[in-house]
Design a protein around this motif. Structure first.
Motif, short mmCIF file in Angstrom:
data_model
loop_
_atom_site.label_atom_id
_atom_site.label_comp_id
_atom_site.label_asym_id
_atom_site.label_seq_id
_atom_site.Cartn_x
_atom_site.Cartn_y
_atom_site.Cartn_z
N VAL A 166 -2.67 -1.00 -3.14
CA VAL A 166 -3.95 0.13 -2.65
C VAL A 166 -3.11 1.44 -2.26
CG1 VAL A 166 -5.69 -1.42 -2.12
CG2 VAL A 166 -4.37 -0.79 -0.54
N THR A 167 -4.15 2.61 -2.51
CA THR A 167 -3.53 3.86 -2.48
C THR A 167 -4.55 4.25 -1.17
OG1 THR A 167 -2.29 4.07 -4.44
CG2 THR A 167 -3.51 6.22 -2.86
N ASP A 173 -8.71 0.91 -3.60
CA ASP A 173 -8.16 2.66 -2.67
C ASP A 173 -9.34 3.58 -1.97
OD1 ASP A 173 -6.76 1.86 -4.58
OD2 ASP A 173 -6.40 3.79 -6.32
N ALA A 175 0.89 -0.86 0.13
CA ALA A 175 -0.20 -0.21 0.14
C ALA A 175 0.85 1.30 -0.02
CB ALA A 175 -1.16 0.22 1.30
N ILE A 225 -4.57 -4.62 5.72
CA ILE A 225 -4.10 -3.54 4.13
C ILE A 225 -3.54 -4.26 3.17
CG2 ILE A 225 -3.67 -1.38 3.43
CD1 ILE A 225 -3.87 -0.61 5.99
#
Length: 175
Positions: free
Chosen positions: A128-129, A145, A110, A124
């Motif tokens: 992903v952002t 995201d 992430a 997480i």
């Protein structure tokens, strides 16, 4: 390197003096781990001497490789356990609570923005952002995201609202 340690100390105690540094280094496992990790990431000389200590501490409760990019004012709540992939990028003033995993099996991990609170038991997963001023609720599984200023929770994490951003962060380090 010293500015990072000072910012971490401020997030833990609200102070940055040497006595507080000494006391927190001796009494707080998560702070001691962060100091050793920051020193290992800062210089080859420190890494040569402190890497065995970092490796030993990583076998216990907290596993954050020294290669991980972490911004100013990092805070680990309740002394872990926390596992973070070395490809993760974490912004400034991030709070990570106990039993949190930031991992990746296939790609990079992430990319987490500034002023983010990650609740206990959160996972997480993958690339992903996560935007800035985000609050992630306890027990969430983040696979997509997350936009700025959002509060998310659930398995799989869903946006609940865009109010009260950053209200769980204490002692913000001003850069």
């Amino acid at each position: 390197m010293l500015k990072y340690i000072k910012s971490d100390l401020y997030r833990y105690s609200g102070k940055t003096d040497f006595v507080t540094l000494f006391v927190y280094f001796l009494t707080r496992y998560s702070f001691r781990y962060l100091v050793i990790m920051r020193l290992c990431s800062g210089s080859r000389i420190f890494r040569f001497f402190l890497f065995p200590w970092h490796k030993y501490m990583s076998s216990k409760r907290i596993q954050i490789p020294y290669q991980t990019e972490i911004g100013y004012g990092f805070y680990i709540g309740h002394n872990g356990p926390v596992v973070i992939n070395p490809t993760a990028v974490i912004g400034d003033n991030c709070t990570i609570m106990q039993f949190t995993t930031i991992g990746s099996e296939k790609t990079t991990a992430a990319n987490i923005g500034n002023n983010v609170y990650i609740g206990p038991g959160t996972s997480i997963i993958e690339n992903v952002t996560i935007g800035s001023y985000v609050t992630i609720g306890a027990g969430s599984v983040v696979t997509k995201d997350i936009p700025d200023n959002a509060t998310v929770a659930g398995n799989y994490a869903k946006v609940l609202h865009f109010k009260n951003q950053g209200n769980l962060l204490k002692r913000i380090w001003k850069i």
